[in-house]
Design a protein around this motif. Structure first.
Motif, PDB file in Angstrom:
ATOM      1  N   ARG A 207       0.826  -1.203   0.000  1.00  0.00           N
ATOM      2  CA  ARG A 207       0.000   0.000   0.000  1.00  0.00           C
ATOM      3  C   ARG A 207       0.866   1.261   0.000  1.00  0.00           C
ATOM      4  O   ARG A 207       0.556   2.241  -0.694  1.00  0.00           O
ATOM      5  CB  ARG A 207      -0.919   0.000   1.223  1.00  0.00           C
ATOM      6  N   ALA A 208       1.927   1.258   0.790  1.00  0.00           N
ATOM      7  CA  ALA A 208       2.815   2.424   0.827  1.00  0.00           C
ATOM      8  C   ALA A 208       3.458   2.661  -0.526  1.00  0.00           C
ATOM      9  O   ALA A 208       3.601   3.815  -0.971  1.00  0.00           O
ATOM     10  CB  ALA A 208       3.885   2.227   1.901  1.00  0.00           C
ATOM     11  N   LEU A 209       3.832   1.585  -1.213  1.00  0.00           N
ATOM     12  CA  LEU A 209       4.401   1.721  -2.552  1.00  0.00           C
ATOM     13  C   LEU A 209       3.387   2.348  -3.502  1.00  0.00           C
ATOM     14  O   LEU A 209       3.707   3.289  -4.247  1.00  0.00           O
ATOM     15  CB  LEU A 209       4.836   0.360  -3.084  1.00  0.00           C
ATOM     16  N   LEU A 210       2.158   1.823  -3.494  1.00  0.00           N
ATOM     17  CA  LEU A 210       1.139   2.345  -4.403  1.00  0.00           C
ATOM     18  C   LEU A 210       0.839   3.812  -4.112  1.00  0.00           C
ATOM     19  O   LEU A 210       0.588   4.598  -5.024  1.00  0.00           O
ATOM     20  CB  LEU A 210      -0.132   1.507  -4.297  1.00  0.00           C
ATOM     21  N   GLU A 211       0.903   4.177  -2.848  1.00  0.00           N
ATOM     22  CA  GLU A 211       0.710   5.582  -2.493  1.00  0.00           C
ATOM     23  C   GLU A 211       1.859   6.428  -3.040  1.00  0.00           C
ATOM     24  O   GLU A 211       1.646   7.517  -3.593  1.00  0.00           O
ATOM     25  CB  GLU A 211       0.599   5.719  -0.975  1.00  0.00           C
ATOM     26  N   ASP A 212       3.089   5.933  -2.901  1.00  0.00           N
ATOM     27  CA  ASP A 212       4.263   6.641  -3.436  1.00  0.00           C
ATOM     28  C   ASP A 212       4.153   6.836  -4.947  1.00  0.00           C
ATOM     29  O   ASP A 212       4.585   7.862  -5.479  1.00  0.00           O
ATOM     30  CB  ASP A 212       5.547   5.864  -3.123  1.00  0.00           C
ATOM     31  N   LEU A 213       3.587   5.851  -5.638  1.00  0.00           N
ATOM     32  CA  LEU A 213       3.512   5.890  -7.096  1.00  0.00           C
ATOM     33  C   LEU A 213       2.258   6.602  -7.605  1.00  0.00           C
ATOM     34  O   LEU A 213       2.033   6.661  -8.817  1.00  0.00           O
ATOM     35  CB  LEU A 213       3.548   4.463  -7.656  1.00  0.00           C
ATOM     36  N   GLY A 214       1.455   7.132  -6.689  1.00  0.00           N
ATOM     37  CA  GLY A 214       0.247   7.835  -7.096  1.00  0.00           C
ATOM     38  C   GLY A 214      -0.893   6.929  -7.522  1.00  0.00           C
ATOM     39  O   GLY A 214      -1.828   7.368  -8.195  1.00  0.00           O
ATOM     40  N   LEU A 215      -0.842   5.674  -7.118  1.00  0.00           N
ATOM     41  CA  LEU A 215      -1.884   4.711  -7.485  1.00  0.00           C
ATOM     42  C   LEU A 215      -2.946   4.537  -6.407  1.00  0.00           C
ATOM     43  O   LEU A 215      -3.981   3.920  -6.655  1.00  0.00           O
ATOM     44  CB  LEU A 215      -1.257   3.350  -7.791  1.00  0.00           C
ATOM     45  N   ALA A 216      -2.673   5.021  -5.211  1.00  0.00           N
ATOM     46  CA  ALA A 216      -3.606   4.845  -4.099  1.00  0.00           C
ATOM     47  C   ALA A 216      -3.547   6.066  -3.194  1.00  0.00           C
ATOM     48  O   ALA A 216      -2.501   6.702  -3.043  1.00  0.00           O
ATOM     49  CB  ALA A 216      -3.271   3.575  -3.313  1.00  0.00           C
ATOM     50  N   ARG A 217      -4.679   6.359  -2.582  1.00  0.00           N
ATOM     51  CA  ARG A 217      -4.747   7.455  -1.625  1.00  0.00           C
ATOM     52  C   ARG A 217      -5.901   7.171  -0.659  1.00  0.00           C
ATOM     53  O   ARG A 217      -6.810   6.393  -0.967  1.00  0.00           O
ATOM     54  CB  ARG A 217      -4.970   8.792  -2.338  1.00  0.00           C
ATOM     55  N   GLN A 218      -5.850   7.817   0.477  1.00  0.00           N
ATOM     56  CA  GLN A 218      -6.917   7.668   1.454  1.00  0.00           C
ATOM     57  C   GLN A 218      -7.875   8.847   1.364  1.00  0.00           C
ATOM     58  O   GLN A 218      -7.452  10.004   1.343  1.00  0.00           O
ATOM     59  CB  GLN A 218      -6.351   7.569   2.863  1.00  0.00           C
TER      60      GLN A 218
ATOM     61  N   GLU B 199     -19.617 -14.014  -9.724  1.00  0.00           N
ATOM     62  CA  GLU B 199     -19.312 -12.599  -9.598  1.00  0.00           C
ATOM     63  C   GLU B 199     -17.897 -12.317 -10.092  1.00  0.00           C
ATOM     64  O   GLU B 199     -17.060 -13.204 -10.168  1.00  0.00           O
ATOM     65  CB  GLU B 199     -19.409 -12.155  -8.136  1.00  0.00           C
ATOM     66  N   GLU B 200     -17.649 -11.042 -10.380  1.00  0.00           N
ATOM     67  CA  GLU B 200     -16.285 -10.646 -10.693  1.00  0.00           C
ATOM     68  C   GLU B 200     -15.456 -10.708  -9.429  1.00  0.00           C
ATOM     69  O   GLU B 200     -15.953 -10.479  -8.322  1.00  0.00           O
ATOM     70  CB  GLU B 200     -16.253  -9.226 -11.266  1.00  0.00           C
ATOM     71  N   ARG B 201     -14.182 -11.001  -9.597  1.00  0.00           N
ATOM     72  CA  ARG B 201     -13.286 -11.017  -8.457  1.00  0.00           C
ATOM     73  C   ARG B 201     -12.992  -9.591  -8.012  1.00  0.00           C
ATOM     74  O   ARG B 201     -13.483  -8.626  -8.589  1.00  0.00           O
ATOM     75  CB  ARG B 201     -12.013 -11.760  -8.833  1.00  0.00           C
ATOM     76  N   GLU B 202     -12.175  -9.438  -6.935  1.00  0.00           N
ATOM     77  CA  GLU B 202     -11.881  -8.104  -6.440  1.00  0.00           C
ATOM     78  C   GLU B 202     -11.173  -7.281  -7.509  1.00  0.00           C
ATOM     79  O   GLU B 202     -10.635  -7.821  -8.475  1.00  0.00           O
ATOM     80  CB  GLU B 202     -11.029  -8.172  -5.164  1.00  0.00           C
ATOM     81  N   ALA B 203     -11.185  -5.971  -7.327  1.00  0.00           N
ATOM     82  CA  ALA B 203     -10.559  -5.086  -8.291  1.00  0.00           C
ATOM     83  C   ALA B 203      -9.062  -5.393  -8.389  1.00  0.00           C
ATOM     84  O   ALA B 203      -8.404  -5.719  -7.396  1.00  0.00           O
ATOM     85  CB  ALA B 203     -10.775  -3.634  -7.878  1.00  0.00           C
ATOM     86  N   VAL B 204      -8.543  -5.306  -9.604  1.00  0.00           N
ATOM     87  CA  VAL B 204      -7.112  -5.507  -9.817  1.00  0.00           C
ATOM     88  C   VAL B 204      -6.563  -4.322 -10.600  1.00  0.00           C
ATOM     89  O   VAL B 204      -7.264  -3.689 -11.389  1.00  0.00           O
ATOM     90  CB  VAL B 204      -6.806  -6.823 -10.571  1.00  0.00           C
ATOM     91  N   LEU B 205      -5.304  -4.016 -10.343  1.00  0.00           N
ATOM     92  CA  LEU B 205      -4.575  -3.006 -11.103  1.00  0.00           C
ATOM     93  C   LEU B 205      -3.821  -3.711 -12.217  1.00  0.00           C
ATOM     94  O   LEU B 205      -3.189  -4.755 -11.976  1.00  0.00           O
ATOM     95  CB  LEU B 205      -3.604  -2.263 -10.191  1.00  0.00           C
ATOM     96  N   THR B 206      -3.889  -3.161 -13.407  1.00  0.00           N
ATOM     97  CA  THR B 206      -3.180  -3.777 -14.525  1.00  0.00           C
ATOM     98  C   THR B 206      -2.793  -2.717 -15.538  1.00  0.00           C
ATOM     99  O   THR B 206      -3.374  -1.630 -15.573  1.00  0.00           O
ATOM    100  CB  THR B 206      -4.020  -4.890 -15.184  1.00  0.00           C
ATOM    101  N   TRP B 207      -1.809  -3.040 -16.359  1.00  0.00           N
ATOM    102  CA  TRP B 207      -1.235  -2.113 -17.320  1.00  0.00           C
ATOM    103  C   TRP B 207      -0.959  -2.862 -18.623  1.00  0.00           C
ATOM    104  O   TRP B 207      -0.860  -4.094 -18.611  1.00  0.00           O
ATOM    105  CB  TRP B 207       0.064  -1.532 -16.776  1.00  0.00           C
ATOM    106  N   PRO B 208      -0.816  -2.154 -19.759  1.00  0.00           N
ATOM    107  CA  PRO B 208      -0.522  -2.861 -21.010  1.00  0.00           C
ATOM    108  C   PRO B 208       0.713  -3.754 -20.914  1.00  0.00           C
ATOM    109  O   PRO B 208       0.731  -4.851 -21.476  1.00  0.00           O
ATOM    110  CB  PRO B 208      -0.312  -1.720 -22.008  1.00  0.00           C
ATOM    111  N   GLN B 209       1.763  -3.308 -20.224  1.00  0.00           N
ATOM    112  CA  GLN B 209       2.964  -4.118 -20.050  1.00  0.00           C
ATOM    113  C   GLN B 209       2.920  -4.957 -18.781  1.00  0.00           C
ATOM    114  O   GLN B 209       3.937  -5.472 -18.319  1.00  0.00           O
ATOM    115  CB  GLN B 209       4.221  -3.249 -20.052  1.00  0.00           C
TER     116      GLN B 209
END
Length: 541
Positions: A145-156, A288-298
């Motif tokens: 979570r801290a990494l994703l916050e650093d990379l601008g992918l997550a926030r509270q 049902e669909e599974r939980e949300a996932v983050l994904t990118w073209p690469q």
């Protein structure tokens, strides 16, 4: 006959039986695919197995290296996710660190790629070479979570975590090729009351295990108990049999999940691993669909590229570590420089072995007993990843539309990912499909020795029934082979005393950081191991 004619004939012979169930057009599809393969551009990409196999031969002596060694305060050997996480944390904390890897590009199993570079596609289309998604992390994954916050992918926001919408997997997310049509989701439809009852029963058992046993991602952030040990002592298949869960659609789905995360089916992984797949993330959700996932073209190459960015001037690719000697005042490392075709010596105050345990155990002149014992217990699944460049989206069959993850029921292949799912460009131009196969351990030698077109033929045979115009759409295919892609969490591995000792190791100048310490290979485990080792080293000073 010319070699191309022989190859075409052999491929047609292998493809026809596999496609015979497709209907009246099976033979034409097989013949067209075989003909297309005869002159299809492509080949192996992304891996230098020869560099890794250097450890098998006669190794150079210490005396062969230059007298003046290269130096760093900390030397991290291996630039997969664990190595990148460890080196990044140390560098951001002001430590003089050097990162070495036998590949030219960092990222390990989470590397990205470009295919089809040229006048039309410019630098080419982005696609993954391995791991292609990251589930949104739960409360235990504090480091991720801290990494994703650093990379601008997550926030509270207002006490809850919000993830960057741009990289949350767009709909439609998953579909299954079932009885000659596409259906939503990956869980096979429950066509009888018995199957529905077993789906419901398995969901109840997963919920019960979550309450009474407990699971977390990463798993090392949850206390290991006798209940975990009991599950770890038996196969998942044996546990399912004991629960009288025998419905074919359920068992196929659970086998698929195990092969997807662990590289082996329910008969090979432990019951702890089988339940952990659901218990640590989303439970068992029917239809049902599974939980949300983050994904990118690469794929997760997006993450590895950003982990590597602060280390650009400290990364040294094409370096194969050969020997590690721990001394009283430091550590010496003998390294083969592939570009210079010579041996070199490095020295550091401390060294991190951020590589699979079966390799890490071979490097130290006096390896820790726990490392030797743990390495001897490891088993690894070979993998094949194929990127197919198409000039346009393939013809669709009945049912659910093209999704991010597309899987065929009943087959051994793990399906394919639409690398362009996150692309905001609405054009119907060229695209990439990334197909995955978890292979049997007995196929490792074939993966190394067989012609790339033979493996391409197997991949295309999996896809042809679903996309009959594939021969006309296909422009290029590039394949990535992993001889030891991921650790298989077989019974007894996760709860072994040797792995526990390595995770808790705090003495000496040698450290181990790799997803293998969790018994299986996913981003969360690898990243956390790297962060934990870095934090331990910084605390010691």
């Amino acid at each position: 006959m010319k070699r191309r004619d022989l190859l075409t004939g052999a491929l047609a012979a292998s493809l026809l039986p596999m496609l015979s169930a497709c209907g009246r057009d099976a033979r034409p599809i097989a013949e067209r695919l075989a003909e297309r393969l005869g002159d299809l551009p492509g080949g192996w990409t992304g891996a230098n197995w020869e560099r890794g196999h250097r450890l098998r031969g006669a190794l150079p002596t210490w005396a062969a290296a230059a007298e003046t060694p290269r130096r760093a305060q900390v030397l991290v050997l291996g630039a997969g996710i664990a190595g990148l996480a460890c080196a990044r944390r140390l560098r951001l904390s002001g430590v003089d660190v050097a990162l070495l890897d036998l590949e030219d590009q960092p990222g390990g199993n989470s590397r990205g790629h470009r295919i089809g570079a040229g006048e039309t596609l410019g630098a080419g289309l982005r696609c993954p070479l391995g791991a292609h998604y990251l589930p949104t992390p739960g409360p235990e994954a504090v480091e991720v979570r801290a990494l994703l916050e650093d990379l601008g992918l997550a926030r509270q926001e207002h006490g809850r975590w919000v993830f960057e919408e741009r990289w949350l997997c767009h709909s439609p997310q998953e579909r299954l090729w079932w009885q000659d049509q596409w259906v939503d989701g990956l869980l096979p439809p429950a066509e009888t009351p018995e199957v529905q009852a077993q789906y419901h029963r398995f969901g109840e058992l997963v919920d019960q295990a979550r309450r009474e046993v407990g699971f977390a991602m990463p798993s090392t952030h949850h206390a290991w108990t006798p209940a975990h040990q009991a599950l770890d002592a038996q196969t998942f298949a044996a546990w399912l049999e004991a629960q009288q869960l025998t419905a074919e659609p359920l068992r196929w789905y659970l086998d698929y999940c195990c092969r997807d995360d662990y590289g082996a089916d329910a008969s090979q992984v432990s019951a702890w691993a089988g339940l952990h797949y659901f218990g640590s993330r989303h439970g068992f959700m029917s239809g049902e669909e599974r939980e949300a996932v983050l994904t990118w073209p690469q794929g997760n190459g997006w993450l590895s590229e950003r982990l590597a960015a602060p280390l650009a001037d400290r990364f040294h690719g094409g370096r194969t570590a050969l020997r590690v000697r721990e001394e009283r005042h430091g550590v010496q490392v003998l390294v083969w420089n592939a570009d210079a075709d010579t041996v070199e010596r490095w020295e550091a105050d401390q060294v991190v072995l951020a590589m699979p345990l079966f390799i890490a155990a071979r490097l130290p002149e006096q390896p820790p007993a726990a490392l030797t014992e743990a390495a001897s217990a490891m088993r690894y699944a070979p993998w094949l990843v194929a990127n197919l460049l198409l000039d346009a989206p393939p013809l669709e069959r009945l049912g659910a539309p093209l999704s991010w993850d597309n899987v065929a029921y009943g087959g051994e292949a793990l399906g394919y990912v639409n690398a362009a799912q996150q692309d905001l460009d609405p054009s119907r131009g060229p695209m990439v499909l990334t197909a995955y196969r978890a292979l049997r351990e007995s196929q490792r030698k074939d993966l190394l020795q067989d012609d790339w077109r033979a493996w391409a033929g197997r991949v295309l045979a999996d896809l042809a029934p679903m996309h009959p115009d594939l021969p006309e759409r296909l422009q290029r295919i590039e394949l990535m082979r992993y001889g030891h892609a991921m650790s298989i969490p077989h019974p007894g591995l996760r709860g072994s005393a040797a792995l526990a000792a390595l995770r808790e190791r705090a003495q000496g100048r040698l450290h181990v950081a790799h997803a293998d310490l969790a018994g299986y290979s996913v981003f969360e485990e690898a990243f956390t191991q790297g962060e934990v080792v870095a934090a331990r080293m910084l605390k010691r000073g």
